[in-house]
Write a protein that holds these residues in place. Sequence first.
Motif, PDB file in Angstrom:
ATOM      1  N   GLU A 136      69.928  65.430 130.921  1.00 38.42           N
ATOM      2  CA  GLU A 136      69.992  64.377 129.916  1.00 38.42           C
ATOM      3  C   GLU A 136      68.766  63.473 130.024  1.00 38.42           C
ATOM      4  O   GLU A 136      68.230  63.025 129.014  1.00 38.42           O
ATOM      5  N   GLU A 137      68.305  63.238 131.241  1.00 41.46           N
ATOM      6  CA  GLU A 137      67.128  62.393 131.440  1.00 41.46           C
ATOM      7  C   GLU A 137      65.873  63.035 130.837  1.00 41.46           C
ATOM      8  O   GLU A 137      65.038  62.341 130.269  1.00 41.46           O
ATOM      9  N   GLN A 138      65.754  64.340 130.955  1.00 44.72           N
ATOM     10  CA  GLN A 138      64.617  65.032 130.344  1.00 44.72           C
ATOM     11  C   GLN A 138      64.676  64.926 128.827  1.00 44.72           C
ATOM     12  O   GLN A 138      63.659  64.698 128.175  1.00 44.72           O
ATOM     13  N   LEU A 139      65.869  65.109 128.272  1.00 48.93           N
ATOM     14  CA  LEU A 139      66.032  64.988 126.823  1.00 48.93           C
ATOM     15  C   LEU A 139      65.706  63.570 126.355  1.00 48.93           C
ATOM     16  O   LEU A 139      65.005  63.387 125.353  1.00 48.93           O
ATOM     17  N   LYS A 140      66.196  62.572 127.094  1.00 52.98           N
ATOM     18  CA  LYS A 140      65.925  61.174 126.739  1.00 52.98           C
ATOM     19  C   LYS A 140      64.435  60.866 126.787  1.00 52.98           C
ATOM     20  O   LYS A 140      63.900  60.205 125.901  1.00 52.98           O
ATOM     21  N   ALA A 141      63.764  61.338 127.836  1.00 49.31           N
ATOM     22  CA  ALA A 141      62.335  61.075 127.987  1.00 49.31           C
ATOM     23  C   ALA A 141      61.541  61.721 126.856  1.00 49.31           C
ATOM     24  O   ALA A 141      60.632  61.099 126.297  1.00 49.31           O
TER      25      ALA A 141
END
Length: 55
Positions: free
Chosen positions: A16-21
């Motif tokens: 999710e952090e990769q998608l958010k970034a």
Amino acid sequence: MRNVVIHKIVTFIFTEEQLKAYWKNKKTDLPFTSLTNEQYMKLAEEILHHSSHSQ
């Protein structure tokens, strides 16, 4: 001459952090939390197309 068939199964996991970034870098006005499941999948496909094979 013999025929050779190669099947390659690959699993890619995006956090999710990769998608958010990635979403943040796109600089859109739409908040990340409002994305639908289909939009998450499109975003993951975009990340995959822009990533190198070594990542």
